[in-house]
Motif scaffolding. Structure first.
Motif, PDB file in Angstrom:
ATOM      1  N   ASP A 140      -0.190  25.116 -14.873  1.00 60.88           N
ATOM      2  CA  ASP A 140       0.148  23.709 -15.135  1.00 60.88           C
ATOM      3  C   ASP A 140       0.630  23.067 -13.835  1.00 60.88           C
ATOM      4  O   ASP A 140       1.790  22.703 -13.697  1.00 60.88           O
ATOM      5  N   VAL A 141      -0.294  22.939 -12.889  1.00 61.89           N
ATOM      6  CA  VAL A 141       0.067  22.476 -11.549  1.00 61.89           C
ATOM      7  C   VAL A 141       0.579  21.030 -11.537  1.00 61.89           C
ATOM      8  O   VAL A 141       1.343  20.647 -10.657  1.00 61.89           O
ATOM      9  N   LYS A 142       0.184  20.239 -12.515  1.00 62.02           N
ATOM     10  CA  LYS A 142       0.656  18.857 -12.596  1.00 62.02           C
ATOM     11  C   LYS A 142       2.053  18.779 -13.216  1.00 62.02           C
ATOM     12  O   LYS A 142       2.677  17.724 -13.215  1.00 62.02           O
ATOM     13  N   GLY A 143       2.520  19.896 -13.794  1.00 62.32           N
ATOM     14  CA  GLY A 143       3.853  19.933 -14.393  1.00 62.32           C
ATOM     15  C   GLY A 143       3.996  19.098 -15.650  1.00 62.32           C
ATOM     16  O   GLY A 143       5.069  18.597 -15.963  1.00 62.32           O
ATOM     17  N   GLU A 144       2.910  18.974 -16.417  1.00 68.02           N
ATOM     18  CA  GLU A 144       2.931  18.149 -17.633  1.00 68.02           C
ATOM     19  C   GLU A 144       3.557  18.854 -18.838  1.00 68.02           C
ATOM     20  O   GLU A 144       3.843  18.223 -19.843  1.00 68.02           O
ATOM     21  N   GLY A 145       3.712  20.171 -18.734  1.00 66.39           N
ATOM     22  CA  GLY A 145       4.281  20.913 -19.857  1.00 66.39           C
ATOM     23  C   GLY A 145       3.270  21.254 -20.930  1.00 66.39           C
ATOM     24  O   GLY A 145       3.626  21.757 -21.993  1.00 66.39           O
ATOM     25  N   GLU A 146       2.002  20.963 -20.674  1.00 64.16           N
ATOM     26  CA  GLU A 146       0.927  21.326 -21.595  1.00 64.16           C
ATOM     27  C   GLU A 146      -0.361  21.453 -20.797  1.00 64.16           C
ATOM     28  O   GLU A 146      -0.481  20.933 -19.693  1.00 64.16           O
ATOM     29  N   MET A 147      -1.328  22.182 -21.374  1.00 71.84           N
ATOM     30  CA  MET A 147      -2.603  22.413 -20.695  1.00 71.84           C
ATOM     31  C   MET A 147      -3.761  22.143 -21.633  1.00 71.84           C
ATOM     32  O   MET A 147      -3.682  22.444 -22.816  1.00 71.84           O
ATOM     33  N   THR A 148      -4.843  21.636 -21.046  1.00 73.51           N
ATOM     34  CA  THR A 148      -6.087  21.478 -21.794  1.00 73.51           C
ATOM     35  C   THR A 148      -6.849  22.795 -21.718  1.00 73.51           C
ATOM     36  O   THR A 148      -6.501  23.689 -20.943  1.00 73.51           O
ATOM     37  N   LEU A 149      -7.926  22.895 -22.486  1.00 69.45           N
ATOM     38  CA  LEU A 149      -8.773  24.078 -22.460  1.00 69.45           C
ATOM     39  C   LEU A 149      -9.289  24.330 -21.043  1.00 69.45           C
ATOM     40  O   LEU A 149      -9.232  25.461 -20.553  1.00 69.45           O
ATOM     41  N   GLU A 150      -9.780  23.294 -20.384  1.00 66.62           N
ATOM     42  CA  GLU A 150     -10.333  23.443 -19.038  1.00 66.62           C
ATOM     43  C   GLU A 150      -9.275  23.949 -18.060  1.00 66.62           C
ATOM     44  O   GLU A 150      -9.536  24.840 -17.253  1.00 66.62           O
ATOM     45  N   GLU A 151      -8.063  23.366 -18.108  1.00 65.30           N
ATOM     46  CA  GLU A 151      -6.977  23.809 -17.222  1.00 65.30           C
ATOM     47  C   GLU A 151      -6.632  25.272 -17.484  1.00 65.30           C
ATOM     48  O   GLU A 151      -6.427  26.046 -16.556  1.00 65.30           O
ATOM     49  N   PHE A 152      -6.578  25.629 -18.751  1.00 69.36           N
ATOM     50  CA  PHE A 152      -6.224  26.999 -19.126  1.00 69.36           C
ATOM     51  C   PHE A 152      -7.270  27.995 -18.607  1.00 69.36           C
ATOM     52  O   PHE A 152      -6.927  28.993 -17.981  1.00 69.36           O
TER      53      PHE A 152
END
Length: 185
Positions: A140-152
């Motif tokens: 979670d490089v953007k530090g949003e506290g959540e991830m999308t499928l693509e990010e994961f």
């Protein structure tokens, strides 16, 4: 736990006829309900997280959403878990983790799933909070506290240590062994 390799090899070596016979022995109707799956796995007296996890696994395997796991779904699920391509496994993990179905996973969802898996598999080698912190710190490089499928998927594939932890933590071999051996609770 180190002897799972031979069991997995044995499972993979079995032919389709044998798998079908085992499936039909456990579920003569040709369909497994959520209740039957919990009975097959001997999941009586599990905590709420473990029950929720089994519910989520069932929903993930019930690919057509009809409330049953049929033989094709059963074989597809076992095949995916045993020898699926890494992208397929990561997509399946994500779908499992995304408990609220919003297309994103957060720390709480991951911790809940990891804790529940440990309740079922009795493998407590990795602290769920530690792996979740590491996953979010690295992926979670953007530090949003959540991830999308693509990010994961991209993040997990970019970090061998995270992939290894996911494989270890998500090792459902004990569950598959119970299903294959047909031990009812």
């Amino acid at each position: 736990m180190g002897n799972h390799g031979s069991n997995l090899d044995d499972i993979l070596a079995e032919d389709m006829h044998h798998w079908y016979n085992k499936f039909m022995r456990e579920s003569p109707s040709g369909l497994i309900t959520l209740f039957e799956l919990k009975a097959i796995l001997g999941l009586k007296g599990m905590n709420e997280n473990a029950n929720s996890y089994v519910d989520q696994v069932f929903l993930t395997f019930d690919m057509d959403g009809d409330g049953y796991i049929d033989f094709v779904e059963y074989i597809a699920a076992i095949s995916l878990l045993l020898k699926g391509e890494i992208n397929q496994k990561l997509k399946w993990y994500f779908k499992l983790f995304d408990q609220d179905g919003n297309g994103k996973i957060d720390k709480e969802e991951l911790e809940t799933i990891f804790s529940a898996i440990q309740d079922i598999t009795r493998n407590r080698d990795i602290d769920p909070e530690e792996i979740v912190s590491l996953i979010f710190e690295r992926i979670d490089v953007k530090g949003e506290g959540e991830m999308t499928l693509e990010e994961f998927i991209e993040g997990a594939k970019d970090h061998d240590d995270i992939m290894e932890m996911l494989k270890t933590l998500m090792d459902l071999t004990p569950v598959l062994i119970i299903i294959v051996e047909g031990r009812a609770g």
